[in-house]
Design a protein around this motif. Structure first.
Motif, PDB file in Angstrom:
ATOM      1  N   UNK A  49       0.820  -1.212   0.000  1.00 50.05           N
ATOM      2  CA  UNK A  49       0.000   0.000   0.000  1.00 50.05           C
ATOM      3  C   UNK A  49       0.857   1.267   0.000  1.00 50.05           C
ATOM      4  N   UNK A  50       1.929   1.280   0.776  1.00 47.33           N
ATOM      5  CA  UNK A  50       2.804   2.454   0.854  1.00 47.33           C
ATOM      6  C   UNK A  50       3.420   2.757  -0.513  1.00 47.33           C
ATOM      7  N   UNK A  51       3.819   1.705  -1.219  1.00 45.89           N
ATOM      8  CA  UNK A  51       4.400   1.834  -2.555  1.00 45.89           C
ATOM      9  C   UNK A  51       3.372   2.450  -3.528  1.00 45.89           C
ATOM     10  N   UNK A  52       2.161   1.938  -3.494  1.00 45.81           N
ATOM     11  CA  UNK A  52       1.095   2.438  -4.371  1.00 45.81           C
ATOM     12  C   UNK A  52       0.747   3.879  -4.019  1.00 45.81           C
ATOM     13  N   UNK A  53       0.716   4.182  -2.729  1.00 45.98           N
ATOM     14  CA  UNK A  53       0.410   5.537  -2.270  1.00 45.98           C
ATOM     15  C   UNK A  53       1.470   6.532  -2.752  1.00 45.98           C
ATOM     16  N   UNK A  54       2.728   6.157  -2.654  1.00 43.63           N
ATOM     17  CA  UNK A  54       3.831   7.006  -3.108  1.00 43.63           C
ATOM     18  C   UNK A  54       3.762   7.225  -4.618  1.00 43.63           C
ATOM     19  N   UNK A  84      -6.590   6.530 -10.475  1.00 41.20           N
ATOM     20  CA  UNK A  84      -6.743   5.082 -10.672  1.00 41.20           C
ATOM     21  C   UNK A  84      -6.012   4.298  -9.575  1.00 41.20           C
ATOM     22  N   UNK A  85      -4.838   4.773  -9.180  1.00 42.56           N
ATOM     23  CA  UNK A  85      -4.077   4.085  -8.137  1.00 42.56           C
ATOM     24  C   UNK A  85      -4.725   4.243  -6.767  1.00 42.56           C
ATOM     25  N   UNK A  86      -5.085   5.471  -6.417  1.00 40.17           N
ATOM     26  CA  UNK A  86      -5.711   5.767  -5.125  1.00 40.17           C
ATOM     27  C   UNK A  86      -6.875   6.719  -5.392  1.00 40.17           C
TER      28      UNK A  86
END
Length: 117
Positions: A49-54, A84-86
């Motif tokens: 999740x942290x990777x996607x958030x960044x 799309x990511x978040x």
């Protein structure tokens, strides 16, 4: 855990990009945000999740920087990727503001997203 206080290359690049943006060095900011996207996209394996958030923040900030340069076609693409990511209200708001600028409606100020949580 040793990495608790440490920040990775991508996170530091995101912070540098935000600082460049604040200093009105938009093209340098764009390079930093693109570096984050390329670095995180090149990493293989399952994304947490942290990777996607960044990654979403980098796309969001790149959209804002492109909009500042009035490169609205590029800006809207990046804003969509961030959403799309978040799919947050903040990402949607930036997407809508850029769409309004493309349509020629009144201007609203758009700011890059901080790395703080």
């Amino acid at each position: 855990m040793l990495t608790l206080g440490c920040k990775g290359d991508a996170e530091l690049a995101l912070e540098r990009g935000i600082q460049y943006y604040e200093w009105e060095k938009i093209e340098k900011a764009i390079l930093e945000f693109k570096y984050v996207i390329h670095t995180l996209s090149a990493e293989t394996g399952k994304k947490d999740y942290q990777h996607i958030q960044l990654l979403s923040r980098a796309h969001h900030n790149l959209a804002v920087a492109y909009a500042k340069k009035t490169w609205y076609d590029d800006a809207i693409k990046e804003a969509r990727k961030a959403f799309e990511l978040i799919p947050t209200d903040d990402n949607r708001k930036v997407m809508k503001l850029i769409q309004k600028k493309i349509s020629g409606k009144p201007k609203n100020k758009i700011n890059p997203k901080s790395t703080s949580r």
